[in-house]
Structures are given as C-alpha cells and as structure tokens.
Design a protein around this motif. Structure first.
Motif, PDB file in Angstrom:
ATOM      1  N   LYS A 105      -4.621  -5.314   3.712  1.00 55.12           N
ATOM      2  CA  LYS A 105      -3.541  -4.594   3.045  1.00 55.12           C
ATOM      3  C   LYS A 105      -2.531  -4.148   4.089  1.00 55.12           C
ATOM      4  O   LYS A 105      -2.779  -4.257   5.297  1.00 55.12           O
ATOM      5  N   CYS A 136       0.853  -1.186   0.000  1.00 55.62           N
ATOM      6  CA  CYS A 136       0.000   0.000   0.000  1.00 55.62           C
ATOM      7  C   CYS A 136       0.888   1.235   0.000  1.00 55.62           C
ATOM      8  O   CYS A 136       1.884   1.293   0.738  1.00 55.62           O
ATOM      9  N   MET A 137       0.529   2.220  -0.812  1.00 53.71           N
ATOM     10  CA  MET A 137       1.356   3.428  -0.918  1.00 53.71           C
ATOM     11  C   MET A 137       1.018   4.449   0.170  1.00 53.71           C
ATOM     12  O   MET A 137       1.692   5.443   0.313  1.00 53.71           O
ATOM     13  N   HIS A 138      -0.073   4.199   0.874  1.00 51.82           N
ATOM     14  CA  HIS A 138      -0.545   5.136   1.901  1.00 51.82           C
ATOM     15  C   HIS A 138      -0.667   6.547   1.330  1.00 51.82           C
ATOM     16  O   HIS A 138       0.066   7.464   1.701  1.00 51.82           O
ATOM     17  N   CYS A 139      -1.599   6.614   0.360  1.00 54.86           N
ATOM     18  CA  CYS A 139      -1.811   7.859  -0.389  1.00 54.86           C
ATOM     19  C   CYS A 139      -2.117   9.036   0.540  1.00 54.86           C
ATOM     20  O   CYS A 139      -2.705   8.866   1.608  1.00 54.86           O
ATOM     21  N   PRO A 155      -6.310   9.220  -0.092  1.00 53.88           N
ATOM     22  CA  PRO A 155      -6.547   7.869  -0.608  1.00 53.88           C
ATOM     23  C   PRO A 155      -7.934   7.699  -1.216  1.00 53.88           C
ATOM     24  O   PRO A 155      -8.942   8.094  -0.612  1.00 53.88           O
ATOM     25  N   SER A 156      -7.971   7.117  -2.396  1.00 53.32           N
ATOM     26  CA  SER A 156      -9.273   6.877  -3.005  1.00 53.32           C
ATOM     27  C   SER A 156     -10.008   5.760  -2.285  1.00 53.32           C
ATOM     28  O   SER A 156     -11.230   5.731  -2.261  1.00 53.32           O
ATOM     29  N   CYS A 157      -9.263   4.862  -1.665  1.00 55.36           N
ATOM     30  CA  CYS A 157      -9.928   3.787  -0.924  1.00 55.36           C
ATOM     31  C   CYS A 157     -10.749   4.372   0.224  1.00 55.36           C
ATOM     32  O   CYS A 157     -11.857   3.927   0.507  1.00 55.36           O
ATOM     33  N   CYS A 159      -8.730   1.619  -5.726  1.00 56.14           N
ATOM     34  CA  CYS A 159      -7.298   1.863  -5.506  1.00 56.14           C
ATOM     35  C   CYS A 159      -6.538   1.900  -6.833  1.00 56.14           C
ATOM     36  O   CYS A 159      -6.572   0.943  -7.598  1.00 56.14           O
ATOM     37  N   PRO A 160      -5.850   2.989  -7.105  1.00 53.26           N
ATOM     38  CA  PRO A 160      -5.105   3.088  -8.370  1.00 53.26           C
ATOM     39  C   PRO A 160      -3.915   2.140  -8.436  1.00 53.26           C
ATOM     40  O   PRO A 160      -3.359   1.911  -9.501  1.00 53.26           O
ATOM     41  N   PHE A 161      -3.496   1.599  -7.303  1.00 55.52           N
ATOM     42  CA  PHE A 161      -2.319   0.725  -7.282  1.00 55.52           C
ATOM     43  C   PHE A 161      -2.699  -0.751  -7.135  1.00 55.52           C
ATOM     44  O   PHE A 161      -1.835  -1.609  -6.999  1.00 55.52           O
ATOM     45  N   VAL A 193      -2.692   4.679   6.245  1.00 57.53           N
ATOM     46  CA  VAL A 193      -4.093   4.493   5.884  1.00 57.53           C
ATOM     47  C   VAL A 193      -4.515   3.183   6.549  1.00 57.53           C
ATOM     48  O   VAL A 193      -3.993   2.119   6.224  1.00 57.53           O
ATOM     49  N   PRO A 214      -5.571  -3.201  -2.117  1.00 54.54           N
ATOM     50  CA  PRO A 214      -6.344  -3.965  -1.120  1.00 54.54           C
ATOM     51  C   PRO A 214      -6.777  -5.328  -1.680  1.00 54.54           C
ATOM     52  O   PRO A 214      -7.042  -5.462  -2.866  1.00 54.54           O
TER      53      PRO A 214
HETATM   54  S1  SF4 Z   1      -5.700   3.861  -2.424  1.00 57.97           S
HETATM   55 FE1  SF4 Z   1      -4.571   1.929  -2.460  1.00 57.97          FE
HETATM   56  S2  SF4 Z   1      -2.430   2.532  -2.249  1.00 57.97           S
HETATM   57 FE2  SF4 Z   1      -3.651   4.307  -1.656  1.00 57.97          FE
HETATM   58  S3  SF4 Z   1      -3.876   4.105   0.544  1.00 57.97           S
HETATM   59 FE3  SF4 Z   1      -5.675   3.117  -0.322  1.00 57.97          FE
HETATM   60  S4  SF4 Z   1      -5.050   0.961  -0.538  1.00 57.97           S
HETATM   61 FE4  SF4 Z   1      -3.179   2.114  -0.191  1.00 57.97          FE
END
Ligand code: SF4
Ligand code: SF4
Lengths: 285, 816
Positions: free
Chosen positions: A137, A77-80, A83-85, A119-121, A102, A124
C-alpha cells in the motif's frame, strides 16, 4: 507533528502525474490493462492493487450547483489517525509513525491479511500472484520524508541557500505531491491543512460542499479531501462514523484472532511462513 | 500571427498566464495537453480570473473552468465573430489602444468589399488581391482617420463585416447554445476590454488544423486587439506548442518556406542577393515606422557568413548562390504526394512518425514503399521505421531499404530547448545514451563530414558542401556550445559598431550589432545575444522575487528571444505617452527623467509617440516594429485567403455555409477530390485529439509501460444520444469509416459530448485519439487513417480537426 495531504479535487485536472510518479518512486511494475469501460474509459487500472498504490478515479457527476462535472479524485491509503490495519495486525508489521505515515515492515508480516479485511477504505493489497507475497500500500513516501539535505552543487554550480531549501523541500515531500503542478495536492502539517481547508470552504462556499473528508471519518485521517460534489458521488465510503475502527473493535479484539486463525489455515501457513522468512533474509543480504 | 503582428510566436510566456483576469482556452485542451500551463492558469483563477473552455466536448480543461461552451469543430470564426460583434456593437473596446496601436484608422481601397463570401476575384485558385490595399497620400504614407468615422477605415469595415455575426446566426453555425455564447462574450469582453484588465487566449492545433486555420487565429487577433490585450501582462495570444522544442525548431526553420530567423527561403526568381533583398526587405515611407525588417540585409549576410565562413565574401555575393532556391511547395502533404508519385527517392526522418501522424496515413505508409531508402532516427522503432512489416503487408513486396538509427533521448544529450514562451533553456546530459544510441547532432555531424569528403572528389555542384564552414570540435561528440555560439554569431573582423570596438572572433552582444558587409556572422539573428562574451545566457537559473518583479518576467532565468524580451509587442502595454494601461501590472513604462523605458526589454527603445504635453515626439516610433506600417493588423492584406476572417465550412461538413454561397475557403488546394466525404453517406462530424497520457504519434509513450497502462487502447468518444441511436454501449467495439479508410476502436459513450443543433438539424460529433499505431506496447488503430489530405490556404497544415465519418457497432464490450 503529524503531516498530511490536502487533496482539493476542484483543482485537480486528472493529469495522473501523481499516479505515475508514485509508480516511479516505488518502482512498481506496470499492470497489463485493457480499455476499462466502467469509469468512462479513462480510469486505469481499475482499482488499487499491490502494483498500484495510488489511483486517480474519473467521475462524471452532477455537482452541487446542478451542473455536469467531471471530477478526478485520487485514492490511496488515507494514513488514518488511528488505523484499524495497525490494530488488526497481530505482529506489529504495520505502525503509525509520529510523522503521520502508516508504514509496513515486511520482515514482521506473517501474511495473515487481517489488515486487508480491517481497512475501512479497502486499501491494502496482497501480492496474490507471487509465491512469496507481501502486503502493499501507499507508504506516504516515508523514506523520502526522512531524506537528507540538498547536494552542494547541481550541474557543476553551487546552490545558494534558497535553492538548497527549495531542493530539500521538493526532494522530501511525497512524490505525488511533488508531481502535482496545480496545487491540488498540498503537503503539510495536518492541523494547518485543516485550517486551510476550512478557509477555502469559507471563502468559496459555492465551490465546495461543506465537508472536509478525512477530518473526522473513521476517527480522522492524515489525507484530507475537499470537493464540489458530495463524496458519495465520488465513491468514498460514507458511513464510517467519527469513531476510529480500533476503538469499536477493542472489546471484541480478543475474539477475532481465534475465529480467523483456524487450525487448517495455521498449518497451511507454516510452509509459506518459512518461505517468506527465507525471502526476507535473502533481500537483506 | 506574423501577418498581424510581425512575429509568429506565443506573445507572452507560460508564467505570465498567472497575470490574466480572463483566460479563454479555445482550439486547445491545455489541461490535458499542456498540463504544466495549469500551474499558472490555476494561479490566475485563485487571484479571481475566470477560465473559459470552448471545445466540442467537455474536457479535463472544461472540468476546472468557470464557463464551458461547446462548439462544432471548425466554426471558431463564427464563434469569435459573435464576440467581436458584441464588443463592437456595444462599444466595449479599448478605443485609445485601438487607435494608437492598430490599423483601425487606416483607410482601405474604396472598392474593397465582401460579396457572396468572396473578397474579390479568384483566379487560378488565388485571389487577385487588387483591392486589398490601403489608400496612400501623395507622400506615400497610408491615409488615416483617427476619428474612425470614415466608412473606408478599417474600424468601420470591421463593424460592417462582423455585424452579420449576431449571436443567433453564429449559434446556428457553431451549435453553441445562444445563452452559452452570450455568457462567454459578456465575460471575456466585459472582463478584458478595460485598460487595467487583461484577457488571454490559449490555443493550439484545434485552431490551426483547418482549411481556414490561419483565419481562425486572425479572429482571435482581432478580438484581442480590440480588447487591448496584446503586449500586456496576462494578455496575448498564446500559441501552445505541442513539443518541448517546436518553437526552437521553427525558429531554426523546420518549415520549408523559411531559413533560420524567419528569413524567406529564396525562390527561383531571386537570382542574386540583391534581387532577394529587393523582393523581401519591407519598405515604408512613414518616418515613424521603425520597420525592423529593414535590417534584412544584415541578417541574411550574417547567416551566409555563418554557413560558409571565409568562403562567403563580397566578391561572391556572400555565397548567396549556394542557397537552394525553391520553386514549389514542400510542405508535408506535398512531400508525401511527391513520394507517392515516385519523385522523391529518399527520406531521413528524425523524431517524426508520419505513418501515425500524417493525414490519410494509409497513403503515407504506401508512399514510404515508393522510396529507395529511408533513414528513421528515433528512440524506438516507430510505425514509420516498421512500415514495411505493418499488418497486412508482405515485406517481400517492399523494396525500400530502411536504416534505423537509434537516437539519444533529450535527457541523454546536452543542448538548448526553446519552449513555447520563446525561452531558450540550456539542459545538461543526465546520463549517457544506452547502447549505440547517438545524439542527432552526432549523426548530422557525421553525415555532413562524410558528404564533404565525398563532394571533395567531385559532383555536379560540390561548392556549397565542400565550402561549408563546419567545425564543432574534435571530440567524438560535437560540442553543443560551439553550435550555440555559432547561432549567436561572431565578429569576423576587428571593427567598431555603434561606437563600440570589437575584436575578430568575439561573440556578438546582440543583433543590433550585426552588419551587412560580412563583418559579422550569425546562424540565427533572433538568437543573437543568447551566448555572448558574458557566457551562455540560456544556462542562467536565477529566479526573481515578487517584490522586484511583480509580473514574474524572470529576466535572469534562461534567455528569451528576441534580446531577452519576455513579452513581445510590450510597447502596446502603454498609452501614446508611455504610461502603462494597467498600473497594477506594468510590463514597461517610460521613465521621462532617465529618458528610457523601464521593466521588460522594450519592443524598440525609441521614446513613446507623444510627449507629456501631448505634442508629437519627433524621435518616436510606432509600437509594432516588425510590421512595415508599425501597427498591428486588424485588417491583414498579406494573407492568401482574405484580409478579414470569414466563416467557411470545413472541406467536409454536414451543413451548407449559412453565411454565404461560398461553402469552403476559396483558395485551398484539394489533393484528392475523389476522396471527399458526402454528408449523406458520412453524416457524423469527427475530430482528433490527444490525451495527457500519450505523446503525439505515441512512440515515446506507448513504449513506456507506466503510460501504456493508463491508456492502453485507442478509443472514439461520442454522446449518449448518438450511441443510443446506434445501439452502442460504453466499451463496445465500433468501426469508424471515411472515404479514406475504416478503423476499429473502443467506444467511450459519455455525457461530455452533446449533439449540436444547427438551424434545426441535429448533428452528431465524435472525437478520436490519434496516438495509436501497430508498434509499441500499447497498440491500436491510427485515427489519421481517416483524416483528409487537405490543408490550410496559407500554411498547408492538414485539416485533421474536422471531417466527416460514419460510425457502426461491430462488437460487444470486451470483444477485441
Ligand atoms: S486502515 Fe487502510 S487507509 Fe487507514 S492507514 Fe491502514 S491501510 Fe491506510
Ligand atoms: S498530479 Fe495533481 S492535478 Fe494531476 S491528477 Fe494528481 S492530483 Fe490531479
């Protein structure tokens, strides 16, 4: 005060100590793997999953100087920053903490899996094989980070102040960063890590591509990366833009749940949701 | 290295790698197999050091290196020979160091020569060695020419010998492109021959596991001595040990030819203590040579006192007769050969898994079936313990009685571990062992006590067992502190040594106080000073700071043999006047005012050879005190296969020796000539190695689900070019065949392997990971089924690292 990790892939030896430390920290069950040919036979498991929160990828690539290189880039997880999540979650089971992590609260989760889609990456994962599945995640070792002071003695010997400070530092940093011996994972304040990353590129322009992945991607992430090859070659998503995903989604946000929350899905979900509450309650006992 | 410097151990230590200006990793894949070393390698690189990786394939070490050079397995001598030649031909050596500290100036017997790849006459499989000696003057002292002009001096012989290893000739042998070879030579030599700079070599089993393994190391020795890199910070030849405590077990004589502290194991001819001492105590007529091994009588007597206590006295030659006298070679292969012939009837293996780790493992498994009994002590039921039920065997056909004793893991017991850098570090028990698992100390204690009881009732020669001093406490678990104290040693009577008085029962402060009259005991003289009246020195945990300790000696962290000296041969870090070559990273320096050395514990406390005015100091001694001549050996006459390294092909090789008519090391023992592969039938070079994720023969990792998950299957790596020729794709199942066996595994097809061009001939090489076997969670076929039973001429270590095979596709990817 938001913390992050600077991953310098040019320092990574692909030892996977961090990957195993993650499993140990989170008490994650092993996966039954077999030889995975696609990534050259070394990378395993094949992908992130509900049992694998971090994964070192193995990449045989040509570097920026035209030489063959074997590059290891861990993923998690990038810990945006935005975060879109978190914004996709209807019930607030995911949240961005002040310290940067996150985090996920399974007692709130209703299992809709919007976070997976948003999640763009592609981070999860869902515990598909379980009767009462949760989303899983990387937690950024949130509980470790919140950890307390060093014990007064170790092996019957009192610790001096320097030893105590060192003990606390190693016990409160994320498990992967503690395991990393080469300095490829540097834990610290995100702003300071950005300065450090810029310095490294400036001092050694031949070694690095001029790109700090995560500085701007999807509005910025707590985890930042340096590399000697284009991130595209390492399999990182490249067209995320600089705006955070939630900011795009804002306008459409009201519409999304209606589309996804079909009546059938809703009905099917009730039985499951009750089970889950029972499970959560059991865990709490 | 013992033949060159006097001690066979890593010269420097892990932390010290950070001080290097140039690091060459050859015969080792340290980033994968000694991952923590990369903490220090990375640090050095961040301070501007260059990292060179020399390996048949591009490894995880290569991935972080500044320069990568491929070489065909088994050709180190040609590779390093070209570097040595480059240095000598261009006079890029540290001349003053070489004259002061090495035997470059020594005059060699004028009849010494190399002819047709031989250094003289070979008779009954051994060199006669009649010309391998130095010229001596009337006083018995070796003749020298410090101008290095005499054609018989070692320096001139070296020049002549290595002139044959020009870049082009070397490249034809090694398969390394000339450009890469030049780049490595220019970088390493250019960087490290300067007095203020240092370069280090990190090596491991890729160097030693050859029929000429010792000579591979010798080539590193010569290069490093010419560069002035021994004894200095960031320099050295660093033998990376494969297990956490293999240095400790070697110090305590795990090898058959030594007893604790590298004393020679008595041989059949050494019929009395005096005969033993006459044979093994080195002598010198040179007053400037400290000849530290002249202390042999003190060390062996103290050892005998530790073994037999009160029962060892002057009247019975200190119980010398109790020591077994060996009359044969008892190395690994010899033992298994004897087992196969039914000569050896029983075996105890502790933490060893020869059914996976031994050469021609199939035959070793068969040999186990010839035993009457086998005791396997391990954390898991290893392939060795389970050999009787291995695939394809009918347990009913095997008569060996097998006892499996569950052992405590290293975290489940207290004791010391000596790391590669010679640091004895005390460890505490983290948790009790599960179930019936016991520490190996517990088991050996029970066996010894039981044996004592049984022999007390009589036997052929019961005295050595009955009279054994054996007292490690009354508890269920023997006290590891009592063991450590016995190793350090006690005074056995009140006495005064070197002006200091000691009481009976006191711990000895250091080996300088050991006596040859039975007044002291010491289970291992090298460890004398590790556990003294000041306490358990190995348990110390004080870090030093950069200000007081710029080169990170960390003298108060744990304890290091000998006498807490962190960098051995450190007197060579200074010139003849005691001034450090590298003032920016001094190891020691002579303090003229105080009249003593400062810094690390000096390797011999005598003053430097010259006074500040350039005149000789009569009290001075040479710097390599463990060699009788006091100098490091560029020319080493004590080895079995030559005083200088010469390229020979591995026993199984795809090409003729381009250097001479002599194809292989002339003095190796070939066990089964009928099993040597021919390059027509087996055209592909093979080597074996480990991966980070698994440990040795695999018991400790293939049983751990988190590690089994990372590398679940055995594989063989090969180049894209070779795979295309054979129609193999990544993930296919392939069969690898040698005259010993055929095994099946997964193919890794990768650009990290490249074909070698050897004098116009394309030769392919493949590499197999050897951790696998039929036990544990992650199972697979054992690469050692394929390896030949032949070893190094000096050490008998098997040639695991270069042999011939053939490879064939047997199934599509995913097909098991
Ligand atoms: S969007 Fe994805 S990468 Fe960003 S915090 Fe949430 S789970 Fe992690
Ligand atoms: S622990 Fe560090 S060096 Fe090892 S794989 Fe992880 S990031 Fe890379």
């Amino acid at each position: 005060m938001s913390r992050g990790v600077l991953v310098d892939t040019t320092l990574c030896t692909g030892c996977r100590g961090c990957q195993v430390a993650c499993k140990q920290q989170n008490k994650l069950p092993p996966e039954e793997t077999t030889f995975f040919a696609k990534a050259g036979g070394y990378q395993n498991p094949a992908d992130l999953s509900a049992r694998t929160y971090s994964l070192v990828t193995f990449n045989e690539v040509e570097n920026k100087n035209g030489h063959f290189d074997w590059v290891f880039a861990r993923r998690q997880c990038m810990h945006c920053e935005e975060p879109s999540c978190v914004s996709a979650c209807l019930v607030g089971a995911l949240s961005k903490t002040e310290s940067g992590a996150v985090v996920y609260d399974e007692t709130k989760c209703i299992g809709c899996r919007y976070c997976l889609l948003s999640c763009p990456f592609g981070v999860p994962s869902f515990e598909w094989e379980k009767t009462v599945p949760f989303v899983r995640k990387c937690t950024f070792c949130f509980t470790r980070q919140a950890g307390g002071d060093a014990p007064a003695t170790v092996n019957g010997k009192a610790l001096d102040s320097e030893q105590r400070a060192r003990h606390k530092e190693t016990q409160t940093k994320p498990a992967c960063t503690k395991a990393c011996h080469t300095g490829a994972l540097m834990f610290g304040e995100r702003e300071e890590l950005l300065v450090e990353a810029r310095n490294r590129i400036r001092k050694n322009p031949k070694r690095y591509v001029n790109h700090i992945y995560g500085e701007k991607e999807a509005g910025g992430t707590s985890w930042l990366y340096l590399a000697g090859v284009s991130f595209k070659k390492l399999g990182f998503p490249m067209h995320l833009g600089e705006r955070s995903f939630p900011s795009y989604a804002k306008a459409a946000k009201d519409g999304v749940p209606h589309v996804m929350l079909g009546v059938g899905a809703m009905l099917g979900g009730f039985y499951w949701y009750n089970q889950r509450c029972a499970e959560v309650a059991k865990k709490g006992e | 290295m013992a033949a060159s410097f006097g001690r066979g151990a890593m010269t420097n230590h892990w932390n010290d790698i950070a001080n290097s200006d140039c690091i060459m990793v050859i015969g080792s894949n340290a980033a994968e197999n000694h991952p923590i070393s990369f903490k220090y390698v990375t640090r050095a690189q961040q301070n501007g050091a260059k990292l060179i990786s020399v390996d048949p394939r591009y490894t995880r070490t290569s991935s972080v290196s500044d320069i990568y050079a491929p070489l065909r397995s088994g050709t180190d001598i040609a590779f390093i020979g070209a570097m040595i030649n480059y240095a000598l031909a261009n006079d890029l050596i540290q001349r003053e160091y070489v004259i002061t500290h090495t035997n470059a100036s020594f005059l060699v017997d004028s009849k010494f020569k190399l002819e047709d790849g031989l250094f003289g006459e070979v008779k009954d499989g051994a060199y006669t060695k009649d010309t391998w000696k130095f010229q001596k003057g009337a006083n018995g002292v070796i003749r020298k020419d410090t101008t290095l002009k005499n054609p018989n001096c070692v320096y001139q012989l070296l020049k002549k010998h290595f002139a044959r290893y020009d870049f082009e000739s070397a490249s034809e042998i090694t398969g390394t492109p000339v450009g890469d070879l030049k780049k490595v030579a220019k970088t390493f030599v250019g960087m490290s021959h300067r007095p203020e700079k240092s370069g280090t070599i990190m090596y491991a089993m890729g160097t030693t596991q050859h029929t000429h393994g010792t000579q591979n190391i010798r080539s590193y020795v010569i290069l490093q001595l010419l560069m002035g890199n021994i004894g200095v910070a960031g320099g050295g030849i660093n033998a990376l040990r494969g297990e956490s405590n293999v240095q400790g077990s070697t110090d305590h004589c795990i090898l058959f030819h030594i007893i604790p502290g590298y004393l020679k194991c008595p041989t059949a001819g050494n019929t009395s203590l005096q005969a033993y001492l006459d044979k093994w105590t080195p002598k010198t007529k040179d007053a400037k040579s400290a000849n530290w091994w002249g202390n042999y009588p003190k060390y062996i007597t103290s050892l005998l006192k530790a073994f037999w206590g009160e029962n060892a006295g002057k009247s019975n030659d200190f119980a010398y007769d109790y020591l077994p006298k060996r009359d044969a070679n008892y190395s690994h292969m010899a033992l298994f050969d004897a087992m196969g012939r039914g000569v050896i009837k029983g075996m105890i293996t502790l933490g060893q898994n020869p059914a996976v780790g031994g050469p021609s493992a199939g035959q070793e498994r068969d040999a186990l079936g010839n035993l009457d009994w086998l005791v396997a002590v391990d954390l898991w039921e290893t392939e060795t313990a389970a050999f009787w039920k291995r695939p394809g065997t009918n347990p009913a056909d095997i008569n060996t009685e097998v006892f499996l004793l569950p052992a405590a893991g290293s975290m489940e017991k207290e004791g010391s571990v000596t790391n590669s850098g010679r640091w004895g570090q005390w460890r505490y028990r983290a948790k009790p062992a599960p179930g019936d698992a016991k520490s190996d100390l517990w088991m050996l204690d029970r066996i010894a006590r039981e044996l004592k009881k049984l022999y007390a009732q009589g036997g052929v020669f019961p005295d050595p067992i009955v009279n054994l001093a054996w007292n490690y406490g009354d508890g269920d678990e023997p006290d590891p502190h009592l063991v450590a104290k016995e190793i350090n040693g006690y005074f056995t009577k009140d006495c005064t040594v070197k002006g200091k008085s000691f009481k009976k029962g006191q711990l000895i402060p250091s080996f300088a106080y050991l006596l040859d009259d039975g007044g002291t005991s010491s289970g291992n003289w090298l460890y004398c000073a590790s556990y003294t009246e000041k306490g358990n020195m190995m348990a110390r945990r004080t870090r030093s700071n950069l200000k007081d300790d710029p080169i990170g000696l960390n003298q108060d962290w744990a304890w290091c043999w000998p006498v807490n000296r962190r960098i051995i041969y450190n007197r060579a870090s200074c010139d003849a006047k005691g001034v450090p070559w590298a003032p920016n990273k001094p190891v020691i320096a002579y303090d003229r005012v105080a009249g003593k050395w400062r810094g690390d514990v000096p390797d011999g406390g005598w003053p430097p050879l010259l006074k500040p005015d350039g005149t000789q100091d009569p009290k001075a001694k040479y710097s390599f005190i463990m060699r009788a001549e006091g100098h490091a050996c560029l020319f080493a006459p004590s080895l079995k296969d030559g005083p200088l390294p010469e390229h020979y092909e591995p026993l199984e090789s795809p090409v003729a020796n381009f250097m001479s008519e002599q194809q292989n090391n002339p003095v190796i023992k070939i066990w089964r000539p009928e099993e040597i592969g021919d390059s027509k039938e087996y055209p592909v070079v093979a080597t074996t190695y480990r991966v980070t994720e698994h440990w040795q023969a695999g018991a400790m990792t293939r049983n751990l689900p988190w590690l089994a998950e990372l590398v679940p299957d055995a594989f063989v790596e090969m180049s894209c070019e070779f795979a295309a020729e054979k129609g193999i794709e990544n993930g296919d199942r392939v069969a690898v065949k040698t005259p010993r066996a055929t095994i099946e595994l997964y193919a890794v097809v990768t650009p990290r392997f490249k074909p070698f061009e050897l004098k116009g001939k394309t030769v392919h090489q493949v590499g197999l990971i050897w951790h696998f076997g039929y036990q544990g969670i992650a199972k697979g076929e054992s690469a050692n089924m394929l390896t030949p039973m032949v070893g190094d001429a000096n050490t008998m270590i098997p040639e695991f690292k270069a042999f011939l095979c053939d490879v064939r596709k047997i199934g599509k990817g995913g097909v098991a």
